[in-house]
Design a protein around this motif. Structure first.
Motif, PDB file in Angstrom:
ATOM      1  N   HIS A 352       0.862  -1.187   0.000  1.00 50.93           N
ATOM      2  CA  HIS A 352       0.000   0.000   0.000  1.00 50.93           C
ATOM      3  C   HIS A 352       0.899   1.238   0.000  1.00 50.93           C
ATOM      4  N   VAL A 354       1.799   5.087   0.199  1.00 49.78           N
ATOM      5  CA  VAL A 354       1.250   6.273   0.866  1.00 49.78           C
ATOM      6  C   VAL A 354       2.160   7.466   0.611  1.00 49.78           C
ATOM      7  N   ASP A 405       2.650  -0.820   4.361  1.00 48.52           N
ATOM      8  CA  ASP A 405       2.646   0.583   3.956  1.00 48.52           C
ATOM      9  C   ASP A 405       4.037   0.952   3.462  1.00 48.52           C
ATOM     10  N   ASP A 407       5.990   4.218   2.299  1.00 47.98           N
ATOM     11  CA  ASP A 407       5.883   5.677   2.318  1.00 47.98           C
ATOM     12  C   ASP A 407       6.783   6.289   1.248  1.00 47.98           C
TER      13      ASP A 407
END
Length: 484
Positions: A352, A354, A405, A407
């Motif tokens: 994911h 972000v 996640d 980043d």
């Protein structure tokens, strides 16, 4: 009574017009078994086969259409090129198809534009520029050719002639709003590139308004309806998926908001010797659209139904990227369908991506996206969409804490630790080549095609500060609770 061939042709045409592609393909196949000498029917069969995701069958049908003298053969060659480029990830074959189209019709604008786009995907800046230049000779001032050509230019400043040409083109009296939008986004991009941020903001605002004006109803974003959709997704998947004994070999799913670093993540992974980049595959959204009553129907879907969905997905993946070891499915909006993905593949690895919310929102607003993404035409609508994304991702991560996640802002500041973590999550051994992803020859189909062909840089991180004076209402709409 109509002859069998005439009746089948009429039936196939009706089914095609009604959007019933699979039935239309079947009717065309029956027709061509009787009358194989109909090149236009072979062409129409190819269209239906592609619509059904049967890409190799579509290519064979185009071959038959060409062999039998289809009218407008350049269109058959172009369509073959699109299948090779978009559906099968075979850019060299796509290039050969486009060159064949141009051999038949040297000044055919659609082939020239597709050729330029393919060269861009392959990182061939000079060749792409040559294709767009040819297009502008054929159609001087053509908005798409002009906008794409400007996007390749290395600009010297706000007074660069390319910017002057774009300004003049946007201001042309009587220009259709669709063309005004195309050129307006190019102008905003150029002004942003040279640091003329207030002028860029104004150009992007006008471009988004023009894009909306081309289809005001179709481009409308219904906030309440989207909230209800997010509610339905949460309700349909209230608990983690049940384990599956043998779920096959799913890809690595990469998702998140558009412009949050998903393409960069895929390019890093595709630098690994075992990984093939799948790009933005439409398999998961296609399955979601095909499920009657989705997502509510998933709450009562049985083991057999989910197994059928899983087989359909894996079959489509094998068709799209045959013989690959590890594949990535980089479809950003698959974040909407994590419940469906995990139902099919409970152990699926989901990366994911972000990024700073204001940077994501501006980056979407700066793009000439499909008008079906109506939320992207308005900054406050984008803030609302972001809030619903945060709400949904919190639900998915409560069910599936194993979602990784990644980043973007941390990645570009200190790449190695983030990439090491990414590879470990994907069960891939370390290879130094993943840090040289920008040297890869594989095609990249994304608005950030040129950025991902450069070494990691930080200039897109914190980009929103260049536009801070215009963002008070967006920041208020986001509130403080904006991280997924």
């Amino acid at each position: 009574m109509a002859e069998p061939a005439e009746a089948l042709m009429a039936l196939a045409s009706r089914l095609r017009a009604a959007g019933r592609a699979d039935e239309a393909a079947q009717a065309y196949r029956q027709l061509l078994a009787i009358r194989p000498d109909l090149p236009d029917s072979w062409f129409n069969l190819a269209l239906m086969e592609r619509r059904c995701g049967r890409f190799e069958a579509a290519l064979k049908a185009y071959d038959e259409a060409l062999k039998r003298g289809v009218s407008g053969p350049e269109e058959a060659w172009l369509n073959r090129g699109v299948i090779h480029a978009d559906d099968l990830g075979r850019p060299d074959l796509a290039l050969a198809d486009l060159e064949a189209a141009l051999a038949v019709a040297p000044d055919w604008l659609p082939a020239l534009l597709n050729l330029g786009n393919l060269h861009e995907d392959m990182g061939r800046r000079e060749a792409a520029g040559d294709a767009y230049a040819r297009a502008l000779v054929v159609a001087p001032g053509h908005p798409v050719a002009l906008a794409r050509s400007a996007g390749l230019a290395r600009l010297s400043g706000a007074d660069d002639p390319v910017i002057g040409e774009l300004r003049a083109a946007v201001a042309e009296p009587g220009l259709p709003v669709g063309d005004r939008a195309e050129l307006g986004f190019a102008l905003g991009r150029a002004l942003d590139q040279v640091g003329a941020y207030d002028d860029a903001f104004a150009a992007y605002a006008a471009a988004n308004a023009a894009s909306r004006a081309t289809d005001p109803e179709g481009a409308r974003y219904d906030r309440a309806a989207h909230e209800r959709f997010i509610d339905s997704l949460i309700a349909a998947f209230p608990e983690p998926a049940a384990p599956v004994v043998d779920a096959g070999d799913p890809p690595i799913f990469i998702c998140g908001l558009f412009r949050s670093g998903s393409t960069l993540t895929e390019q890093i992974l595709a630098g690994h010797s075992r990984v093939t980049g799948g790009g933005e595959l439409g398999l998961v959204p296609g399955l979601a659209r095909a499920i009657a009553g989705y997502p509510q129907a998933m709450a009562t879907a049985g083991v057999a139904s989910i197994a059928q969905l899983r087989d359909l997905y894996l079959g489509g993946l094998k068709t799209a990227r045959p013989d690959a070891d590890v594949v990535t499915d980089k479809r950003p909006d698959n974040f909407l369908h994590i419940g469906l993905i995990k139902a099919m593949f409970p152990d699926a690895r989901i990366v994911h991506t972000v990024r700073e919310p204001l940077d994501v929102i501006l980056s979407n607003w700066f793009l000439h996206l499909d008008r079906s993404m109506g939320h992207a035409l308005d900054l406050e609508d984008l803030a609302h969409w972001h809030g619903q994304y945060v709400r949904l991702m919190r639900h998915w991560k409560a069910l599936y804490p194993d979602i990784l996640d990644l980043d973007y802002d941390a990645l570009v500041v200190e790449p190695r630790p983030a990439v090491e973590r990414l590879l470990a999550y994907c069960d891939l051994d370390w290879e130094e080549a993943v840090l040289d992803f920008h040297r890869a020859a594989a095609p990249v189909r994304t608005a950030s095609v040129w950025q991902v062909r450069e070494p990691l840089y930080q200039r897109s991180s914190g980009r929103w500060r260049n536009y801070e004076r215009h963002l008070d209402r967006v920041r208020a709409a986001l509130g403080t609770d904006s991280q997924a």
